[in-house]
Design an enzyme around this catalytic site. Sequence first.
Site, short mmCIF file in Angstrom:
data_model
loop_
_atom_site.label_atom_id
_atom_site.label_comp_id
_atom_site.label_asym_id
_atom_site.label_seq_id
_atom_site.Cartn_x
_atom_site.Cartn_y
_atom_site.Cartn_z
N SER A 38 -3.33 49.57 28.65
CA SER A 38 -4.79 49.44 28.65
C SER A 38 -5.32 49.39 30.07
CB SER A 38 -5.21 48.16 27.89
OG SER A 38 -6.53 47.81 28.26
N ASP A 53 -9.41 57.78 23.55
CA ASP A 53 -10.80 57.85 23.08
C ASP A 53 -11.10 59.17 22.36
OD1 ASP A 53 -11.31 55.36 24.09
OD2 ASP A 53 -12.21 56.08 25.94
C1 S3P Z 1 -11.49 52.31 29.43
C2 S3P Z 1 -10.24 52.15 28.94
C3 S3P Z 1 -9.86 52.41 27.55
C4 S3P Z 1 -10.90 53.25 26.83
C5 S3P Z 1 -12.30 52.77 27.10
C6 S3P Z 1 -12.60 52.82 28.60
C7 S3P Z 1 -11.75 51.99 30.84
O1 S3P Z 1 -9.75 51.17 26.88
O2 S3P Z 1 -10.66 53.23 25.44
O3 S3P Z 1 -13.24 53.60 26.44
O4 S3P Z 1 -12.81 52.41 31.37
O5 S3P Z 1 -10.91 51.32 31.46
P1 S3P Z 1 -8.36 50.34 26.91
O6 S3P Z 1 -8.09 50.05 28.30
O7 S3P Z 1 -8.61 49.10 26.14
O8 S3P Z 1 -7.37 51.25 26.25
#
Ligand code: S3P
Length: 421
Positions: A160, A308
């Site tokens: 993440s 996403d």
């Molecule tokens: C993001 C990370 C992702 C993504 C979100 C934006 C970011 O989430 O799904 O739309 O900008 O760091 P996760 O880090 O929880 O996977």
Amino acid sequence: MVIRKISKASGTIKVPGDKSISHRAVILGALAGGSTEITGFLQGADCLSTIDCFRNMGIDIDVNGENVTVHGNGLNGLKAPEQMLYTGNSGTTTRLLCGILSGQTFDSSITGDASIQKRPMKRVTEPLSLMGAKIKNDYCPLYIQGSSLHGINYTMPVASAQVKTAIILASLYADGETVIHEIEKSRDHTELMLSAMGADIHTDGLDIHIKKTGLLEPVNVDVPGDISSAAFFMVLGLIMPNSKITVTNVGVNPTRTGIIDVLHDMGANIKLENLRSSAGESVADITVSSSALHGTTISGDIIPRLIDELPIIAVAAVFADGQTVIKDAEELKVKETNRIRAVVDELSKCGVDITETDDGMIINGGKNIHGADFKTYGDHRMAMSLTVLAQLANGECTLDDSDCACVSYPSFFEDFYKLGN
Ligand code: S3P
């Protein structure tokens, strides 16, 4: 809303700025020692929530459409907010703020909308606590007591970028070095931007090393178009007969291009042209044209590179011959809504042969679909994915809420119908 149908989609389109980069440009700009000029800023509701939160901590931010100037006040220049910070629907704002607020000399609290209040925050509060942070609750509202932090050596249990970035931001305030070990590579916009700003950060494979920083130099950011928004037009152009769409100026950072790899794999006619680099981020124009797609399996370390885009990839799979299997995507359950359940329920409504699994879904594509009344669950990416799906349904499709698209793409429907004829 009745989803109006187009018969083919052709032309050139420029999608709004990347959501992840827009957030980071404001957040890091606020911590920089001077002003940051941002061009191509995404005026989506999520990024506007980030601006609001920093204004509530004393940062002057001038917004003039896509041009934003952030008057950074240095790493220690934030003021205690007078009220609870409100992050709306934005997981990125909420989690990244936790990292910064943990290391301040003041206390603060954060909450967001009904969806945010259900999203897991333990994944950030846990590593931050190991650094010395004091955060009450594992769900919003979170109460954060400003504390002195120290570096940690941390292996992330989930892939993440939000968690990774929260730890990186806390490390800017922490004594000693922090080493983060990712299990799979997630988007690295924070690392790229911080490097350009002179932070003591370097990446070695899946490891990120970062040390406390005295000063972040402001750097101007030209935000490229969001590949997550371009994805709807990529799939539209592939599944609609006689179509050809070029999306210009799209961010194609390799940590984000899983969708291009998967669509290639499915037999898509998709081309990247005019590849260039802008402030460390790769940018290209992407052209797609109608293609006969076939099923594929999507699993393993590609998942964070397209997390996403999975709802719109599921739509592509509906019109692909054969079976598409999506595995290792449990993270979809903790997005703006449970996107495994939401995609399976909504696609089933129009006759798609789709089965929910523990960590993804199985779609048997290539069959006709009929009209349906779709629900978005207030999720922007569901609204846009279902609009693309509806184009090839035999019969009328409706959407219960189209306004939620404004979270990441306020002009989506306008742009969509401009391309259609
Ligand atoms: C993001 C990370 C992702 C993504 C979100 C934006 C970011 O989430 O799904 O739309 O900008 O760091 P996760 O880090 O929880 O996977």
